[in-house]
Design a protein around this motif. Structure first.
Motif, PDB file in Angstrom:
ATOM      1  N   ASP A 143      23.994  32.420  98.563  1.00  0.00           N
ATOM      2  CA  ASP A 143      23.881  31.019  98.962  1.00  0.00           C
ATOM      3  C   ASP A 143      23.721  30.852 100.469  1.00  0.00           C
ATOM      4  O   ASP A 143      23.629  29.736 100.967  1.00  0.00           O
ATOM      5  N   THR A 144      23.673  31.959 101.218  1.00  0.00           N
ATOM      6  CA  THR A 144      23.416  31.851 102.654  1.00  0.00           C
ATOM      7  C   THR A 144      22.073  32.479 103.014  1.00  0.00           C
ATOM      8  O   THR A 144      21.824  32.774 104.179  1.00  0.00           O
ATOM      9  N   ILE A 145      21.212  32.675 102.013  1.00  0.00           N
ATOM     10  CA  ILE A 145      19.862  33.186 102.243  1.00  0.00           C
ATOM     11  C   ILE A 145      18.858  32.103 101.868  1.00  0.00           C
ATOM     12  O   ILE A 145      18.942  31.505 100.801  1.00  0.00           O
TER      13      ILE A 145
ATOM     14  N   GLN B 155      26.677  30.135 110.700  1.00  0.00           N
ATOM     15  CA  GLN B 155      25.348  29.923 110.136  1.00  0.00           C
ATOM     16  C   GLN B 155      25.413  29.844 108.612  1.00  0.00           C
ATOM     17  O   GLN B 155      24.677  29.080 107.989  1.00  0.00           O
ATOM     18  N   GLY B 156      26.306  30.645 108.015  1.00  0.00           N
ATOM     19  CA  GLY B 156      26.445  30.616 106.563  1.00  0.00           C
ATOM     20  C   GLY B 156      26.860  29.247 106.055  1.00  0.00           C
ATOM     21  O   GLY B 156      26.317  28.733 105.066  1.00  0.00           O
ATOM     22  N   GLU B 157      27.811  28.622 106.734  1.00  0.00           N
ATOM     23  CA  GLU B 157      28.252  27.280 106.333  1.00  0.00           C
ATOM     24  C   GLU B 157      27.121  26.271 106.495  1.00  0.00           C
ATOM     25  O   GLU B 157      26.946  25.368 105.655  1.00  0.00           O
ATOM     26  N   TYR B 158      26.359  26.411 107.560  1.00  0.00           N
ATOM     27  CA  TYR B 158      25.238  25.497 107.827  1.00  0.00           C
ATOM     28  C   TYR B 158      24.176  25.639 106.732  1.00  0.00           C
ATOM     29  O   TYR B 158      23.682  24.627 106.198  1.00  0.00           O
TER      30      TYR B 158
ATOM     31  N   PHE C 130      15.272  34.161 105.204  1.00  0.00           N
ATOM     32  CA  PHE C 130      16.157  34.000 106.349  1.00  0.00           C
ATOM     33  C   PHE C 130      17.595  34.067 105.858  1.00  0.00           C
ATOM     34  O   PHE C 130      17.992  33.307 104.975  1.00  0.00           O
ATOM     35  N   ALA C 131      18.374  34.978 106.421  1.00  0.00           N
ATOM     36  CA  ALA C 131      19.777  35.124 106.037  1.00  0.00           C
ATOM     37  C   ALA C 131      20.667  34.688 107.184  1.00  0.00           C
ATOM     38  O   ALA C 131      20.365  34.934 108.357  1.00  0.00           O
TER      39      ALA C 131
ATOM     40  N   ILE D 190      28.363  17.429 108.943  1.00  0.00           N
ATOM     41  CA  ILE D 190      28.235  17.708 110.375  1.00  0.00           C
ATOM     42  C   ILE D 190      28.752  19.115 110.627  1.00  0.00           C
ATOM     43  O   ILE D 190      29.928  19.399 110.408  1.00  0.00           O
ATOM     44  N   HIS D 191      27.866  19.988 111.041  1.00  0.00           N
ATOM     45  CA  HIS D 191      28.264  21.366 111.334  1.00  0.00           C
ATOM     46  C   HIS D 191      28.146  21.609 112.834  1.00  0.00           C
ATOM     47  O   HIS D 191      27.095  21.379 113.428  1.00  0.00           O
ATOM     48  N   ARG D 192      29.215  22.098 113.422  1.00  0.00           N
ATOM     49  CA  ARG D 192      29.245  22.352 114.862  1.00  0.00           C
ATOM     50  C   ARG D 192      29.243  23.863 115.110  1.00  0.00           C
ATOM     51  O   ARG D 192      30.168  24.567 114.725  1.00  0.00           O
TER      52      ARG D 192
END
Length: 344
Positions: free
Chosen positions: A115-117, A133-136, A126-127, A310-312
């Motif tokens: 789920d992060t690819i 980055q995974g959460e985003y 894109f991984a 919102i991802h910081r």
């Protein structure tokens, strides 16, 4: 929704040659993939050695030998090598930045969760390279929970590239009819009249970073094809006024350079069956002195909205060049000192 990566001890220098060290030998099926794992001139192994304080050798035949005094360091290196080898098997790039990111990943979770690819049919994959980055990426892909995703943070964190990649993936799959990417042309608004050419030629230089990201995601041929068909549109923010964007994935880039009225205008372009990603760095606004940023304002008033994520990002998510994270850190320290002097 962002979180800091798991802290780890400062890496020790790699053991010196010339004395026998405890070693673990790993066996891989594909010798060619092991060569890619090492990288040109073994540059990937060099990064791994510097990060974890081990020595890594590939004697051939698919073998990799990890040497080091500490069993924990050898175990960590083995975990990273297995994750990177699997990454290569997925057709993903392994370079020094990917090695650094894999070293930052916590040991209790796989480095590359599905789920992060982001996979772009007939294009690239894109991984996520850091936990942040995974959460985003999860938020970008979670259309059941979020219609709008803000990705904010320093340069080099992949916030624009990942948003464009997700839009390109949805477009290539037929999940949306259009990919619309827009950004404020702050300097263009001031100087367009002095540039040669028609309006398109005047604006294009300000949109080059977006076309670069699209080519990374779709490849040159597919990028050109979608552009000619009108399925990909890249335009300044001012061109969004008066429109309703239905069945589209919209990326608002460099949003820190939008004024409050401009931000209100573009966020309300969202139409039926559409989703939006908004990216920017609130610390790098190019607006006139005293002009409040529409991004900072939007983050303040939309924080509690249930369909908005919102991802910081932080400096720990910088994946460009190892130096970039240190530059970001230096500027953040300087900003803190400046604010302290102004407040005293």
């Amino acid at each position: 929704m962002s979180r800091s990566p798991k802290p780890r001890p400062k890496a020790k220098s790699a053991p010196r040659e010339g004395r026998r060290l405890p070693a673990d030998t790993m066996h891989f099926d594909d010798a060619g993939r092991v060569r890619a794992l090492a990288g040109p001139g073994h540059e990937n192994f060099a990064v791994l050695e510097a990060e974890l304080g081990v020595r890594v050798e590939a004697p051939g035949g698919g073998q990799v030998v990890v040497m080091g005094e500490e069993a924990r360091a050898r175990t960590d290196a083995g975990r990273v090598l297995n994750a990177l080898y699997a990454r290569l098997g997925e057709g993903l790039l392994v370079d020094p930045a990917a090695v650094r990111a894999a070293c930052l990943m916590s040991g209790d979770a796989p480095a590359e969760a599905l789920d992060t690819i982001i996979r772009v049919p007939r294009g690239a994959s894109f991984a996520a390279r850091t936990p942040g980055q995974g959460e985003y990426v999860r938020a970008l892909k979670d259309d059941a929970s979020f219609d709008m995703v803000f990705g904010v943070g320093p340069a080099g964190t992949g916030k624009t590239l990942l948003a464009v990649a997700q839009g390109a993936s949805l477009l290539a799959q037929g999940a949306v009819e259009r990919l619309v990417i827009t950004r404020p042309a702050v300097e263009a608004g001031e100087r367009l009249g002095f540039l040669p050419g028609d309006l398109t030629e005047k604006i294009d230089p300000y949109l080059l970073p977006i076309w670069d990201a699209l080519r990374d995601a779709l490849g040159q041929r597919l990028s050109d094809k979608f552009r000619e068909e009108g399925r990909v549109e890249v335009a300044p923010l001012a061109f969004m006024r008066g429109r309703t964007l239905n069945r589209a994935f919209i990326v608002v880039d460099e949003a820190q350079n939008a004024t409050i009225p401009q931000m209100r205008m573009v966020l309300t372009r969202l139409g039926e069956g559409s989703r939006m990603a908004v990216t920017g760095d609130p610390t790098q606004t190019d607006l006139r002195r005293g002009e409040p940023s529409g991004l900072a304002h939007a983050l303040g008033i939309l924080d509690a909205e249930p369909r908005i994520a919102i991802h910081r990002f932080t400096r720990a998510d910088v994946v460009r060049h190892g130096l970039v994270a240190r530059i970001v850190d230096a500027y953040e320290r300087d900003d803190a000192l400046t604010q302290g002097r102004e407040g005293s």
